[in-house]
Every structure is written in C-alpha cells, then in structure tokens.
Design a protein around this motif. Structure first.
Motif, short mmCIF file in Angstrom:
data_model
loop_
_atom_site.label_atom_id
_atom_site.label_comp_id
_atom_site.label_asym_id
_atom_site.label_seq_id
_atom_site.Cartn_x
_atom_site.Cartn_y
_atom_site.Cartn_z
N GLY A 5 -8.62 7.62 -19.73
CA GLY A 5 -8.83 6.96 -18.45
C GLY A 5 -9.43 7.90 -17.42
O GLY A 5 -9.43 9.12 -17.58
N ILE A 6 -9.96 7.30 -16.37
CA ILE A 6 -10.50 8.07 -15.24
C ILE A 6 -9.39 8.20 -14.20
O ILE A 6 -8.87 7.19 -13.70
CB ILE A 6 -11.72 7.38 -14.63
CG1 ILE A 6 -12.86 7.34 -15.66
CG2 ILE A 6 -12.19 8.12 -13.38
CD1 ILE A 6 -14.08 6.57 -15.21
N PRO A 7 -8.99 9.41 -13.88
CA PRO A 7 -7.89 9.59 -12.92
C PRO A 7 -8.32 9.33 -11.48
O PRO A 7 -9.50 9.44 -11.14
CB PRO A 7 -7.49 11.06 -13.12
CG PRO A 7 -8.72 11.72 -13.64
CD PRO A 7 -9.45 10.69 -14.44
N ALA A 8 -7.36 9.01 -10.64
CA ALA A 8 -7.63 8.78 -9.23
C ALA A 8 -8.24 10.01 -8.57
O ALA A 8 -9.01 9.90 -7.60
CB ALA A 8 -6.34 8.37 -8.51
N GLU A 39 -14.87 15.86 -17.93
CA GLU A 39 -14.20 15.70 -19.23
C GLU A 39 -13.85 14.24 -19.52
O GLU A 39 -14.08 13.76 -20.65
CB GLU A 39 -12.97 16.60 -19.30
CG GLU A 39 -13.33 18.08 -19.39
CD GLU A 39 -12.11 18.99 -19.36
OE1 GLU A 39 -10.97 18.46 -19.43
OE2 GLU A 39 -12.29 20.22 -19.28
N PRO A 40 -13.28 13.48 -18.57
CA PRO A 40 -13.03 12.06 -18.87
C PRO A 40 -14.30 11.27 -19.16
O PRO A 40 -14.30 10.40 -20.05
CB PRO A 40 -12.34 11.56 -17.59
CG PRO A 40 -11.71 12.76 -17.00
CD PRO A 40 -12.67 13.87 -17.29
N LEU A 41 -15.38 11.55 -18.44
CA LEU A 41 -16.63 10.85 -18.72
C LEU A 41 -17.15 11.17 -20.11
O LEU A 41 -17.62 10.28 -20.83
CB LEU A 41 -17.69 11.19 -17.67
CG LEU A 41 -17.66 10.39 -16.37
CD1 LEU A 41 -18.76 10.88 -15.44
CD2 LEU A 41 -17.81 8.89 -16.62
N LEU A 42 -17.09 12.42 -20.51
CA LEU A 42 -17.54 12.80 -21.86
C LEU A 42 -16.70 12.08 -22.92
O LEU A 42 -17.23 11.63 -23.93
CB LEU A 42 -17.46 14.31 -22.04
CG LEU A 42 -18.51 15.13 -21.29
CD1 LEU A 42 -18.22 16.63 -21.43
CD2 LEU A 42 -19.92 14.83 -21.82
N GLY A 182 -8.12 4.45 -14.88
CA GLY A 182 -7.45 4.39 -16.17
C GLY A 182 -8.37 3.99 -17.31
O GLY A 182 -9.59 4.04 -17.22
N ARG A 183 -7.76 3.55 -18.39
CA ARG A 183 -8.53 3.23 -19.60
C ARG A 183 -9.34 1.95 -19.43
O ARG A 183 -10.25 1.67 -20.21
CB ARG A 183 -7.59 3.14 -20.80
CG ARG A 183 -8.33 3.12 -22.12
CD ARG A 183 -7.43 3.30 -23.31
NE ARG A 183 -8.13 2.95 -24.54
CZ ARG A 183 -8.95 3.74 -25.20
NH1 ARG A 183 -9.17 4.95 -24.74
NH2 ARG A 183 -9.56 3.34 -26.29
N GLY A 184 -9.03 1.15 -18.42
CA GLY A 184 -9.80 -0.06 -18.17
C GLY A 184 -11.27 0.22 -17.92
O GLY A 184 -12.12 -0.67 -18.10
N ALA A 185 -11.59 1.45 -17.51
CA ALA A 185 -12.99 1.81 -17.30
C ALA A 185 -13.81 1.66 -18.58
O ALA A 185 -14.98 1.27 -18.53
CB ALA A 185 -13.10 3.25 -16.78
#
Length: 210
Positions: A5-8, A39-42, A182-185
């Motif tokens: 997920g993408i954190p706040a 890192e989350p985007l990758l 989050g993982r919804g992204a």
C-alpha cells in the motif's frame, strides 16, 4: 517484496514539498521519499508489470535550465509505462492522491499525421469516438495538445473535428487520497489502466506504427 500500500506519509511528503520546495527540505526528508514514495511505487508497478509492461520512474528533480521557475523538485512522482513508441500509460503520486492516464505525445509530425488520417476515416475514426465517449462516461477527461480551429486540410464541419484538433491525445482521471491509500491503490491503477486499454490499443494500431 509485495505491494503493501501507499502510506499516508507519501502524500504528506508532497504537501510539505509544495510548501517548501528546497534542497534542505528534500534532504531532510529523503528517507521518507525513499521509503514511502519510491519503494511502494516500485512494488505496485512490479505487480502490474506482467499485464502492462515495464515501468520507468521519472527523476524527482526538475530541469530548470530554461525555466523561469527554479524550484528544484517536482511536486509529484511520475511514472510511465511504454506500450510502443510514444504510446503508453502513466501515473503520478502527488499530495492530493493519484493521477492516472494513457495516450500519446507526438514527438514526430508523422505521428500526428497518422493519427488525423485515422480519425478522418469513417471506420477507424468512428471506433475512436466510441472509445473516447466511453472513457468520458467513466469519468476520464480527454487531454492533449490541440489547435484552436481546424487542422490544415480538414473542414470545420467535419463530424469528428474535436478529435481532429488534437495533435496528441490522452485520457486521464484523478484518484482521491481516500481511495489511493493502502493496497486499494493497486486496484485503482489496474482498473483505470484496463479502462484505458482500448484507447492504447487504438493508438498502437494507428499512430505508433510507421
């Protein structure tokens, strides 16, 4: 490592950068950029690669050599996934959420010429109208460079004059922060790009060839 997920903190990072676009801010928050943005985007893109292809993250630094605005950093992280030539998908992470789309940017006048010839044709042009009408209905906005009147050689009353005015064409929509966390992204980006696939396929067939 899978996508968690993408954190706040990613969105907060860009809020801070918009308020203080300086090297001091960047270097003071570099670990936030690395751990909460890059890192989350990758990891997200790794899960999408099999379906859409290999992605490229743009550099976070702005090219200020010929710009009046000398702010050193982009206030978003951009990503592109090339489908072929100048055609592809794209994604941005920014303070307000995500921004996704697809289309083509003409680097060669021949691409625009091929695009307009295909729009002019009743069969292929009609196919593009159906695709773009569906995208607009689904919440996408049509974007791209365009002339104000009509391109040379085409009448002002052409049935597809609005599409003919484009020299490049894309469709994009925003995903608000509430849906981008989050993982919804992953679902939002995958579903958005799947909606855009007919446009990408049309452009691959009529613009990217040559």
């Amino acid at each position: 490592m899978g996508f968690d997920g993408i954190p706040a903190r990613a969105f907060a990072f860009y809020e801070g950068l918009a308020a203080d676009n300086s090297r001091d801010y960047w270097h003071g928050h570099k670990e936030v950029y690395e751990g909460s943005v890059r890192e989350p985007l990758l990891a997200l893109l790794d899960e999408l690669e099999e379906e859409f292809g290999q992605a490229k993250l743009f550099r976070p630094q702005r090219d200020t050599r010929f710009a009046k605005d000398k702010s050193p950093y982009k206030t978003y992280q951009g990503v592109t996934v090339g489908a072929g030539g100048s055609v592809g998908y794209y994604l941005q992470l920014e303070a307000d959420g995500l921004f996704l789309g697809a289309g083509f940017h003409a680097y060669d006048p021949a691409e625009t010429a091929r695009y307009r010839a295909a729009v002019d044709d009743g069969h292929t042009g009609g196919g593009l109208v159906k695709i773009t009408d569906r995208l607009v209905k689904d919440g996408f906005e049509l974007v791209g460079d365009r002339v104000k009147t009509q391109p040379r050689g085409y009448p002002a009353d052409h049935p597809r004059i609005e599409l003919l005015r484009h020299s490049s064409l894309g469709a994009e929509r925003r995903v608000p922060r509430s849906k981008a966390r989050g993982r919804g992204a992953l679902t939002e980006v995958r579903d958005g790009w799947r909606h855009l696939r007919p446009l990408v396929d049309w452009l691959l067939g009529h613009v990217a060839k040559g």
